[in-house]
Scaffold this active site. Structure first.
Site, PDB file in Angstrom:
ATOM      1  N   ARG A  75       0.211   3.521  -3.407  1.00 17.41           N
ATOM      2  CA  ARG A  75      -0.521   5.008  -3.073  1.00 17.41           C
ATOM      3  C   ARG A  75       0.310   6.024  -3.915  1.00 17.41           C
ATOM      4  NH1 ARG A  75      -0.405   4.726   1.757  1.00 17.41           N
ATOM      5  NH2 ARG A  75      -2.633   4.171   2.489  1.00 17.41           N
ATOM      6  N   SER A  79       0.731  -1.297  -0.008  1.00 16.80           N
ATOM      7  CA  SER A  79       0.093   0.134   0.000  1.00 16.80           C
ATOM      8  C   SER A  79       0.890   1.081  -0.074  1.00 16.80           C
ATOM      9  CB  SER A  79      -1.009   0.052   1.135  1.00 16.80           C
ATOM     10  OG  SER A  79      -0.373   0.242   2.396  1.00 16.80           O
ATOM     11  N   ASN A 121      -1.501   7.697  -7.454  1.00 18.86           N
ATOM     12  CA  ASN A 121      -1.568   9.096  -7.548  1.00 18.86           C
ATOM     13  C   ASN A 121      -0.633   9.824  -8.741  1.00 18.86           C
ATOM     14  OD1 ASN A 121      -3.408  10.536  -5.424  1.00 18.86           O
ATOM     15  ND2 ASN A 121      -2.385   8.901  -4.397  1.00 18.86           N
TER      16      ASN A 121
END
Length: 276
Positions: free
Chosen positions: A209, A205, A213
């Site tokens: 992440r 994660s 983005n």
């Protein structure tokens, strides 16, 4: 003879393909035979630039009234030091972890900022230099899952190091098998499985992440670039307006994602100092 202009789909696929060691796109999530050379080049180059500015700031620091550059660096150092102090209570650990967090923040900020360059600028320059008009080049290292997962794995290794350093090898192994559900022998396999899942989940994660983005931001810039290539007044004006608005908004994303990655780095290392 003029070459046919690429379609929108071909344009995006070309810009989303890495210059790698095999000459073809990566076909699996994990493929150790593929080395994305553009990601390696830009991440290492920006890492060197980050270290250069930090070393320069340290050498130029004076006890008197600081200049603008020194003042900016001092603000960043104080910000990271305050965050580290609130999360990691060991002053000895902070001597290493706080500089690492500062380096991570600036490094990721610079890598994210490559997204502000015109989409076709560096790829066109590379095509001219290499003599191959179809040459691939991606300039945002954090938009490559291999790069972000590599950084999150680096954070994982630091966490494992502090788990052993703070708790001792035997203490950490004991924690692996007795937390979080208790020390009963029947719970050892469950505890161990939960610990491994926690380490994997945090690492994946952490990298996903940042990648998600920045990949989305890169893709939006490509779509805006396509809008400017429609050869209409509306398309040109839309390209200027949308590009300007998204660039301003993306400044926040670039800084925020670097900050989040740094904070999670501190949090995960801080958790390595705690006993369950």
């Amino acid at each position: 003879m003029a070459t046919e202009a690429p379609t929108s789909g071909e344009y995006i696929v070309h810009h989303l393909t890495h210059m790698n060691s095999t000459g073809h796109a990566q076909k699996a999530v994990i493929d150790w035979s593929v080395w994305n050379l553009d990601t390696l080049f830009f991440s290492i180059a920006l890492g060197v630039i980050t270290l250069f500015f930090l070393i320069r700031a340290a050498r130029k620091a004076t006890p008197g009234v600081p200049g603008r550059f020194q003042a900016a660096v001092e603000i960043l150092v104080e910000m990271v030091a305050d965050q580290a102090k609130g999360i990691i209570h060991s002053a000895e650990s902070r001597k290493f972890v706080a500089p690492v967090a500062l380096t991570v923040f600036l490094w990721i900020f610079l890598m994210n900022s490559m997204d502000f360059l015109p989409v076709d600028l560096l790829p066109r320059l590379w095509a001219m230099i290499s003599g191959n008009e179809h040459a691939y080049l991606r300039v945002v290292p954090t938009a490559d899952l291999n790069g972000t997962l590599g950084m999150s794995i680096g954070v994982l290794l630091i966490c494992l190091y502090y788990n052993v350093k703070i708790k001792g090898l035997s203490g950490w192994v004991h924690e692996l098998f007795t937390a979080p559900f208790g020390s009963h022998p029947l719970l050892w396999p469950v505890n161990f499985l939960m610990q491994i899942i926690e380490f994997l989940a945090k690492t994946v994660s952490h990298g996903m992440r940042l990648f998600g983005n920045m990949y989305a931001g890169e893709l939006i810039f490509m779509l805006i670039a396509l809008l400017g290539g429609t050869a209409t007044v509306f398309g040109f004006l839309g390209h200027i307006v949308a590009g300007s608005i998204w660039a301003v908004f993306h400044i926040l994303i670039v800084a925020l994602q670097a900050f989040i990655f740094m904070m999670l780095t501190l949090v995960y290392i801080g958790q390595a100092h705690e006993s369950h």
